[in-house]
Write an enzyme that holds these catalytic residues in place. Structure first.
Site, PDB file in Angstrom:
ATOM      1  N   LYS A  13       0.816  -1.223   0.000  1.00 37.72           N
ATOM      2  CA  LYS A  13       0.000   0.000   0.000  1.00 37.72           C
ATOM      3  C   LYS A  13       0.850   1.275   0.000  1.00 37.72           C
ATOM      4  CE  LYS A  13      -1.173   0.101   4.944  1.00 37.72           C
ATOM      5  NZ  LYS A  13      -0.078  -0.793   5.366  1.00 37.72           N
ATOM      6  N   ARG A  88      -5.129   2.892  12.130  1.00 41.49           N
ATOM      7  CA  ARG A  88      -4.754   1.493  12.227  1.00 41.49           C
ATOM      8  C   ARG A  88      -5.764   0.683  13.019  1.00 41.49           C
ATOM      9  NH1 ARG A  88       0.628   0.028  11.021  1.00 41.49           N
ATOM     10  NH2 ARG A  88       1.828   1.933  11.170  1.00 41.49           N
ATOM     11  N   ARG A 127      12.540 -11.126   0.032  1.00 39.92           N
ATOM     12  CA  ARG A 127      13.286  -9.872   0.154  1.00 39.92           C
ATOM     13  C   ARG A 127      14.713 -10.143   0.624  1.00 39.92           C
ATOM     14  NH1 ARG A 127       9.547  -5.481   3.272  1.00 39.92           N
ATOM     15  NH2 ARG A 127       7.939  -5.227   1.687  1.00 39.92           N
ATOM     16  N   ARG A 160      16.279 -10.169   6.268  1.00 44.82           N
ATOM     17  CA  ARG A 160      16.184  -9.524   7.579  1.00 44.82           C
ATOM     18  C   ARG A 160      15.203 -10.270   8.477  1.00 44.82           C
ATOM     19  NH1 ARG A 160      15.570  -3.499   5.338  1.00 44.82           N
ATOM     20  NH2 ARG A 160      13.881  -4.626   4.347  1.00 44.82           N
ATOM     21  N   ARG A 171       2.993 -10.306  12.567  1.00 43.63           N
ATOM     22  CA  ARG A 171       2.455  -8.991  12.192  1.00 43.63           C
ATOM     23  C   ARG A 171       1.085  -9.119  11.528  1.00 43.63           C
ATOM     24  NH1 ARG A 171       7.597  -7.027  10.460  1.00 43.63           N
ATOM     25  NH2 ARG A 171       7.005  -7.358   8.308  1.00 43.63           N
TER      26      ARG A 171
END
Ligand SMILES: [Zn+2]
Length: 214
Positions: A13, A88, A127, A160, A171
């Site tokens: 987003k 949020r 990633r 990471r 998350r």
């Protein structure tokens, strides 16, 4: 054009918000940037926020909302803005709503960039980051020329901790508990628009432009 971006962490987003900001010449507003700017400029709101952040505590909803309201009433926001990362939670969304009502405003669109969890876990797991120079890559979408070696500085690239599946899943759980209810909240207000975030980034943006207009 006042827009809220919704979507799970890793749904992309932020990338879409940047493109919206560029195409429609409206500021891209993230709470992180607002906090940093206010703290740097030593504003009263910034000082308050800093006392919480220094203690490692969450900045309370009301204060965050004050900071956002202060930002969106600046001159560059008079044609609109795109909010990324706020609200949020339902209490934050309600606080924002109330504050906007006081100045006779309301949001125009809540755009949900929809991506299934397993898709996000897979995407994030690809990633790679260079810890020396900060460059970021993706083994599928943006690979380094030599596997595992940073193009920019030649250091080793790593996955990471933040991008590891177990962290991403945690998350996502928080997202489903706290943020996903906003989808219903804005649907009930009649401003929710959903785009398929599993598509190519450019196609996602095309879909957004089809909603917002040229
Ligand atoms: Zn590097």
């Amino acid at each position: 054009m006042k827009i809220i971006m919704l979507g799970a962490p890793g749904a992309g987003k932020g990338t879409q918000a940047k493109q919206i900001s560029a195409k429609y010449s409206i500021p891209h507003i993230s709470t992180g940037d607002i906090f940093r700017a206010n703290i740097k400029n030593g504003t009263e709101l910034g000082k308050k926020a800093k006392t919480y952040m220094d203690q490692g505590a969450l900045v309370p909803d009301e204060l965050t909302c004050d900071l956002v309201m202060d930002r969106i009433q600046q001159d560059d926001c008079k044609n609109g803005f795109v909010l990324d990362g706020f609200p949020r939670t339902i209490p934050q969304a309600e606080a924002l709503d109330e504050a906007l009502k006081k100045v006779n405003q309301s949001m125009d669109y809540a755009i949900d960039v929809d991506v299934p969890d397993e898709n996000i876990v897979k995407r994030m797991g690809g990633r790679r980051a260079c810890l020396s120079c900060g460059a970021t890559y993706h083994i599928q979408f943006n690979p380094t020329k030599v596997e595992g070696v940073c193009d920019a500085c030649g250091s080793k690239t790593v996955l990471r901790d933040d991008d590891k599946p177990e962290t991403v899943k945690k998350r996502l759980t928080v997202y489903h508990d706290q943020t996903q209810p906003l989808i219903n909240f804005y649907d009930n207000k009649g401003i929710l628009k959903t785009v398929d975030g599993t598509q190519d980034l450019n196609k996602v943006f095309e879909d957004i432009v089809a909603i917002l207009g040229e």
